[in-house]
Enzyme design. Structure first.
Site, PDB file in Angstrom:
ATOM      1  N   HIS A  77       0.850  -1.184   0.000  1.00 35.54           N
ATOM      2  CA  HIS A  77       0.000   0.000   0.000  1.00 35.54           C
ATOM      3  C   HIS A  77       0.892   1.243   0.000  1.00 35.54           C
ATOM      4  CE1 HIS A  77      -3.646  -2.297   1.795  1.00 35.54           C
ATOM      5  NE2 HIS A  77      -3.636  -2.330   0.483  1.00 35.54           N
ATOM      6  N   THR A 122       2.216  -5.417  -8.280  1.00 33.63           N
ATOM      7  CA  THR A 122       1.099  -4.588  -8.702  1.00 33.63           C
ATOM      8  C   THR A 122       1.597  -3.165  -8.950  1.00 33.63           C
ATOM      9  OG1 THR A 122       0.527  -4.186  -6.386  1.00 33.63           O
ATOM     10  CG2 THR A 122      -0.707  -5.913  -7.522  1.00 33.63           C
ATOM     11  N   GLY A 123       1.000  -2.516  -9.941  1.00 33.73           N
ATOM     12  CA  GLY A 123       1.137  -1.106 -10.263  1.00 33.73           C
ATOM     13  C   GLY A 123       2.425  -0.394  -9.936  1.00 33.73           C
ATOM     14  N   THR A 146       4.081  -0.153  -7.268  1.00 31.30           N
ATOM     15  CA  THR A 146       5.055  -0.960  -6.521  1.00 31.30           C
ATOM     16  C   THR A 146       6.027  -1.629  -7.486  1.00 31.30           C
ATOM     17  OG1 THR A 146       3.442  -1.362  -4.770  1.00 31.30           O
ATOM     18  CG2 THR A 146       5.331  -2.841  -4.863  1.00 31.30           C
ATOM     19  N   SER A 196      -2.456  -1.503 -11.104  1.00 29.94           N
ATOM     20  CA  SER A 196      -2.495  -1.014  -9.734  1.00 29.94           C
ATOM     21  C   SER A 196      -3.548  -1.807  -8.960  1.00 29.94           C
ATOM     22  CB  SER A 196      -2.856   0.476  -9.751  1.00 29.94           C
ATOM     23  OG  SER A 196      -3.033   0.950  -8.447  1.00 29.94           O
ATOM     24  N   GLY A 197      -3.299  -2.034  -7.664  1.00 28.76           N
ATOM     25  CA  GLY A 197      -4.235  -2.806  -6.840  1.00 28.76           C
ATOM     26  C   GLY A 197      -5.683  -2.357  -6.956  1.00 28.76           C
ATOM     27  N   ASP A 238      -4.972  -6.366  -7.655  1.00 29.95           N
ATOM     28  CA  ASP A 238      -5.161  -7.356  -6.585  1.00 29.95           C
ATOM     29  C   ASP A 238      -5.935  -8.559  -7.112  1.00 29.95           C
ATOM     30  OD1 ASP A 238      -3.876  -5.694  -4.752  1.00 29.95           O
ATOM     31  OD2 ASP A 238      -5.745  -4.811  -4.030  1.00 29.95           O
ATOM     32  N   ASP A 264      -1.228  -1.595   4.847  1.00 29.58           N
ATOM     33  CA  ASP A 264      -1.308  -0.567   5.885  1.00 29.58           C
ATOM     34  C   ASP A 264      -2.505  -0.833   6.795  1.00 29.58           C
ATOM     35  OD1 ASP A 264      -1.377   1.684   7.443  1.00 29.58           O
ATOM     36  OD2 ASP A 264      -1.240   3.100   5.779  1.00 29.58           O
ATOM     37  N   HIS A 320     -10.223  -0.105  -1.762  1.00 28.50           N
ATOM     38  CA  HIS A 320     -10.395  -1.455  -2.305  1.00 28.50           C
ATOM     39  C   HIS A 320     -10.196  -2.516  -1.222  1.00 28.50           C
ATOM     40  CE1 HIS A 320      -6.123  -0.706  -2.348  1.00 28.50           C
ATOM     41  NE2 HIS A 320      -5.855  -1.938  -2.711  1.00 28.50           N
ATOM     42  N   ASP A 371     -11.039  -6.038  -2.044  1.00 31.12           N
ATOM     43  CA  ASP A 371     -10.057  -6.722  -2.889  1.00 31.12           C
ATOM     44  C   ASP A 371      -8.879  -7.215  -2.063  1.00 31.12           C
ATOM     45  OD1 ASP A 371     -11.634  -6.096  -5.094  1.00 31.12           O
ATOM     46  OD2 ASP A 371     -10.505  -4.278  -5.552  1.00 31.12           O
ATOM     47  N   ARG A 431      -7.489 -13.806   1.537  1.00 26.38           N
ATOM     48  CA  ARG A 431      -8.288 -15.025   1.648  1.00 26.38           C
ATOM     49  C   ARG A 431      -7.809 -16.074   0.646  1.00 26.38           C
ATOM     50  NH1 ARG A 431     -11.914 -17.264  -1.318  1.00 26.38           N
ATOM     51  NH2 ARG A 431     -13.361 -18.735  -0.440  1.00 26.38           N
TER      52      ARG A 431
END
Length: 175
Positions: free
Chosen positions: A32, A58-59, A61, A89-90, A95, A115, A122, A125, A131
């Site tokens: 995050h 992701t994105g 990151t 991006s998440g 995600d 965070d 999101h 997500d 999960r």
């Protein structure tokens, strides 16, 4: 109501996803916004291990990790090339893309610096990603300490056969 054929196809799909982890791991790196700096610092610290793996990010990151690791490779005169796949991006679907990769057996390890003090637009997500990583028995770190234990484990350099989840009772349940 699902047909028997649909259930059988679902069962075979669920059972085929898990394979042995090879010596080269498929590692997802996600952070995050308030945690990106920590993840980049962690990646720089562990660059020699990470450049031997297949990375998925992701994105933003992914862009930050790629820049930091390429700089480490250059600074140290390494001839290794970086294997990194950057997703969306998440909040824009990254995600969910990552969750799909996990369910298909394309991710071995998830390093997710999220965070806990800041609500995310999101959040559903994020919860779904955590999960699905638990459901499919993916090695998951949500903190720097856990990530350190994972990359310092001897198993990061070896093949590994994780225990496969058993979905038979779910697939065969009476509806």
């Amino acid at each position: 109501m699902r047909s028997k054929k649909t259930l059988i196809l679902l069962f075979y799909h669920l059972m085929k996803f898990k394979q042995s982890m090879k010596k080269t791991k498929k590692i997802a790196l996600v952070a995050h916004d308030n945690c990106k700096k920590d993840l980049v610092e962690w990646a720089e610290w562990n660059w020699e291990i990470l450049i031997k793996q297949k990375l998925v990010c992701t994105g933003t990151t992914g862009t930050l990790i790629e820049k930091a690791l390429k700089q480490k490779i250059e600074e140290n005169g390494s001839h290794k090339t970086l294997n990194i796949n950057k997703l969306k991006s998440g909040p824009l679907g990254g995600d969910q893309q990552l969750g799909a990769m996990i369910s298909e057996g394309d991710i071995d390890i998830l390093i997710f610096f999220w965070d806990p003090m800041m609500p995310q637009p999101h959040d559903v997500d994020v919860k779904a990603l955590l999960r699905i990583s638990t459901l499919y028995n993916i090695v998951t770190a949500c903190s720097r300490s856990t990530a350190d234990f994972i990359v310092s484990s001897n198993l990061i350099r070896e093949e590994y056969d994780p225990q496969e989840p058993d979905f038979k009772s779910y697939v065969n349940r009476k509806l």
